[in-house]
Design an enzyme around this catalytic site. Structure first.
Site, mmCIF file in Angstrom:
data_model
loop_
_atom_site.group_PDB
_atom_site.id
_atom_site.type_symbol
_atom_site.label_atom_id
_atom_site.label_comp_id
_atom_site.label_asym_id
_atom_site.label_seq_id
_atom_site.Cartn_x
_atom_site.Cartn_y
_atom_site.Cartn_z
ATOM 1 N N ALA A 67 31.078 42.632 23.426
ATOM 2 C CA ALA A 67 31.711 41.910 22.324
ATOM 3 C C ALA A 67 31.024 40.563 22.141
ATOM 4 C CB ALA A 67 33.194 41.714 22.620
ATOM 5 N N GLY A 113 32.127 46.129 25.473
ATOM 6 C CA GLY A 113 32.493 46.852 24.266
ATOM 7 C C GLY A 113 31.434 47.852 23.844
ATOM 8 N N GLU A 116 32.142 50.873 25.872
ATOM 9 C CA GLU A 116 33.345 51.524 25.350
ATOM 10 C C GLU A 116 33.061 52.226 24.024
ATOM 11 O OE1 GLU A 116 36.971 48.855 27.099
ATOM 12 O OE2 GLU A 116 35.602 47.852 25.721
ATOM 13 N N GLU A 136 33.564 42.837 32.265
ATOM 14 C CA GLU A 136 34.639 41.945 31.813
ATOM 15 C C GLU A 136 35.321 41.179 32.938
ATOM 16 O OE1 GLU A 136 34.393 45.089 28.542
ATOM 17 O OE2 GLU A 136 34.112 44.974 30.703
#
Length: 264
Positions: A67, A113, A116, A136
């Protein structure tokens, strides 16, 4: 190349669509990228001439390096945090349930992200220089884009905990050994392999592929017995579809079946 926006592009090669994230330098998952990817996948879903999808990142540095951490400070203390996070889930869930097979071609850093996002695709091809992981925890947070749910289904709970607890990246070879990716290629060759796979998939029955996806997803969410009931229902339905008539008759007539017929 068909431009969806400045950060997302679509290219169509026959019945294969290639969606490319172009958000330099490392293709981070900004809110704009999320919105534009959703738009791109919706367009591909509606395109009857497309039967398989490849998702990749521009360049060789990153598929998607997570992200946009620069946006994180604006998340702290936000009362609308749920709505913001759900935006990512809407994208990943849409891709996971897309009625066309999806291949993530990982061509560099695939972190947070980005990992993911790759997990939401049906198949993953990684070039040998890829680093993949969920870091993370090193920010005092944890994967919030479905990583805690999708990763254990692929690699097992114990290995998933190891990857998320330590937050360390693994290379493409190790990712292959734990079934996180389906294939590893030399750097620069991943897209060619992805195109080859996608072309083969585009010639298969989309109805059959979607039934397989639906049955497997149902089986993950319910008991084995309930999964078998669902599989039986779908199996009976599929024999009423034109693809079954085409496939079975083609076998008997010793010819190659032609599926996904549309008026081009």
């Amino acid at each position: 190349m068909n431009e969806v926006s400045e950060v997302v592009k679509i290219e169509k090669l026959g019945r294969v669509a290639i969606i490319t994230i172009e958000n330099p330098p490392v293709n981070v998952l900004s809110e704009q990228v999320v919105l534009d990817l959703m738009n791109a996948f919706k367009r591909i879903e509606e395109d009857l001439l497309v039967s398989a999808v490849i998702l990749t990142g521009a360049g060789e540095k990153a598929f998607m390096a997570g992200a946009d951490i620069k946006e994180f400070p604006t998340w702290l203390g936000r009362e609308d945090m749920v709505q913001h996070v759900e935006l990512n889930h809407q994208l990943f869930n849409y891709i996971e349930k897309l009625k066309k097979p999806t291949i993530a071609m990982l061509n560099g850093l695939t972190l947070g992200g980005g990992c993911e996002l790759a997990l939401s695709c049906d198949l993953r091809i990684a070039e040998e220089h890829v680093k993949i992981g969920l870091p993370e925890i090193n920010l005092g947070i944890f994967p919030g884009g479905g990583g805690t749910q999708r990763l254990p289904k692929l690699v097992g709970i114990s290995k998933a905990k190891e990857l998320m607890f330590f937050g360390e990246s693994i290379n493409a070879t190790e990712a292959l050994s734990i079934n996180l990716v389906n294939k590893v290629t030399k750097t620069g060759e991943g897209l060619d392999v992805a195109k080859e796979w996608a072309t083969k998939l585009s010639e298969k029955s989309l109805n059959s592929i979607n039934s397989i996806k639906e049955a497997m997803q149902y089986g993950y969410e319910y008991s084995f017995d309930e999964g078998i009931v669902k599989e039986t229902a779908l199996f009976c339905e599929i024999f009423q579809h034109q693809d079954a008539f085409e496939g079975i008759n083609a076998f008997i007539e010793k010819r190659k079946p032609i599926f996904n017929k549309v008026n081009e």
